[in-house]
Design an enzyme around this catalytic site. Structure first.
Site, PDB file in Angstrom:
ATOM      1  N   TYR A 109       0.865  -1.183   0.000  1.00  0.00           N
ATOM      2  CA  TYR A 109       0.000   0.000   0.000  1.00  0.00           C
ATOM      3  C   TYR A 109       0.896   1.225   0.000  1.00  0.00           C
ATOM      4  CZ  TYR A 109      -3.124   3.666   1.516  1.00  0.00           C
ATOM      5  OH  TYR A 109      -3.816   4.852   1.578  1.00  0.00           O
ATOM      6  N   GLU A 197      -3.007   7.592  -4.435  1.00  0.00           N
ATOM      7  CA  GLU A 197      -2.962   6.315  -3.722  1.00  0.00           C
ATOM      8  C   GLU A 197      -2.744   5.170  -4.709  1.00  0.00           C
ATOM      9  OE1 GLU A 197      -5.800   4.745  -0.275  1.00  0.00           O
ATOM     10  OE2 GLU A 197      -6.585   4.255  -2.255  1.00  0.00           O
TER      11      GLU A 197
END
Ligand code: GDP
Ligand code: MN
Length: 388
Positions: A109, A197
């Site tokens: 992530y 992101e």
């Protein structure tokens, strides 16, 4: 402003952030065309909506053959995808992204955003990337690394190294990773982003780092500097009333669950008005700031937009006339009432410049309006009316 994954990946390509081969498709035929161009299966079929959580909701499928591709593309196109980010009403899928499928060794992530508390730019990263990231964040927040960057000093090599080591990346990947995050930082700053992101950023079996997913949110206040981004706007993904309002320079936000429409000048007064509506035991159906210097046309369109929301059972107009003179507001209200027809009760609290003229225009209009003496009186009156 939000954009689609395939658009975010176009920007990634510009910054040499590795992405899988692939293209957007707006029909099953186009999806077949992209798969043919890619030349081999499996391929990934991905729903394009402005919300995450698609994988878990059935919006991301691995197609192993031309038959499966056709099946998934036709199932996903047109489906109402309900994810934890769309709300219960879901989103209708109108676009797909067809990509080569890559073998995943590790899912990371990675995100970059502005941090208001420290007035810095922060990178967040976790080895536990993938579809369960929300759970990781809630249950084991210590599995996230945070690296803060002073925007005036900019990003340095040690910031990237700190992340690479924190993610226990193999030595071979550290250089790849450092280059990538520094270009990501440039992208973030160049485009006035509020969030970029990548979840997951994958490490492939051959040791390549690739952004499998891509999300970019832009700070609306910076959009005037990026004309190329304006073309990425997708009205299909926005509330139609909010799109309508933005055409007239009105700041309108729909509030789910409420039934009192309100029109106010100034964001601070609008928030205070919403508070007093709540205090009076009712709930606002929207936030609408017509702006300090609104003209009759804006008032008229604001009124029309509030009234076109079927949830609205009453309208509260709360104006403090400074630059927006009360007589001008009154004209706008009367014009709008004539054009759209008011079928719900309206309470008006008005003070300030030319208030007497404004009151006179409203009183002589023949419209069924309730005048309030002050802001609390207005809230109590509209709440009582809306409750029936
Ligand atoms: P999201 O659920 O909306 O965040 O959509 P993602 O783009 O992150 O896709 C969801 C999941 O699908 C990812 O976490 C991956 O596990 C899987 N996925 C997506 N692309 C590929 C791929 O090329 N290969 C494999 N094996 N899995 C993929
Ligand atoms: Mn994702």
């Amino acid at each position: 402003m939000k954009i689609h994954e395939y658009q975010a990946k176009e920007i990634f390509r510009k910054y040499e952030i590795p992405i899988p081969l692939g293209k957007a498709a707006f029909s099953v035929e186009q999806a077949e065309g992209v798969a043919a161009e890619l030349g081999s299966f499996p391929v990934v079929v991905k729903a394009q909506i402005h919300a995450g959580g698609r994988g878990k909701a059935g919006g991301v499928k691995l197609a192993r053959s031309a038959e499966e591709l056709r099946q998934y593309a036709s199932e996903i196109l047109g489906m109402t995808l309900k994810t934890h980010q769309t709300g219960p009403e879901g989103r209708v899928v109108k676009k797909l992204l067809i990509e080569e499928a890559l073998p995943i060794k590790k899912e990371i992530y990675l995100s970059i955003l502005t941090d208001r508390d420290t007035a810095k730019i922060v990178f967040m990263a976790s080895e536990a990337g993938g579809m369960d990231i929300e759970e990781v964040a809630a249950k084991t927040p210590d599995r996230f690394i945070k690296v803060y960057i002073n925007p005036l000093a900019g990003m340095k090599g040690y910031h990237a190294n700190e992340m690479a080591f924190g993610l226990s990346l193999p030595a071979d990947q550290v250089k790849q990773f450092s280059g990538m995050v520094s270009r990501l930082y440039d992208l973030f700053v160049d485009y006035d982003c509020s969030l970029v992101e990548i979840n997951p950023l994958i490490l492939t079996e051959e040791g390549r780092l690739v952004a499998l997913d891509a999300k970019i949110n832009f700070d609306d206040n910076g959009l005037c500097r990026h004309k190329d981004i304006a073309a990425y706007r997708d009205p299909d993904e926005e509330d139609p009333l909010e799109v309508d309002a933005s055409r007239f320079g009105l700041n309108y936000i729909k509030m789910p669950g409420g039934n009192i429409g309100n029109m106010v000048n100034g964001a601070g007064l609008a928030m205070a008005t919403m508070d007093v509506i709540e205090q009076a035991g009712a709930a606002p159906a929207n936030f609408l700031d017509v702006g300090g210097g609104a003209n009759s046309e804006q008032v008229e369109n604001g009124f029309r937009i509030i009234l076109s929301d079927p949830a609205v059972k009453g309208v509260l107009i709360n104006i403090f006339g400074g630059i927006l003179r009360c007589d001008r507001l009154a004209h706008g209200v009367v014009e709008a009432a004539k054009k759209v027809g008011i079928k719900v009760p309206v309470v008006i609290r008005m003070e300030g410049t030319n208030v007497e003229e404004g009151r006179k225009i409203l009183a002589e209009s023949g419209l069924n309006l309730t005048m309030a003496s002050d802001i609390s009186d207005a809230a109590v009156k509209i709440a009582a009316i809306a409750k029936g």
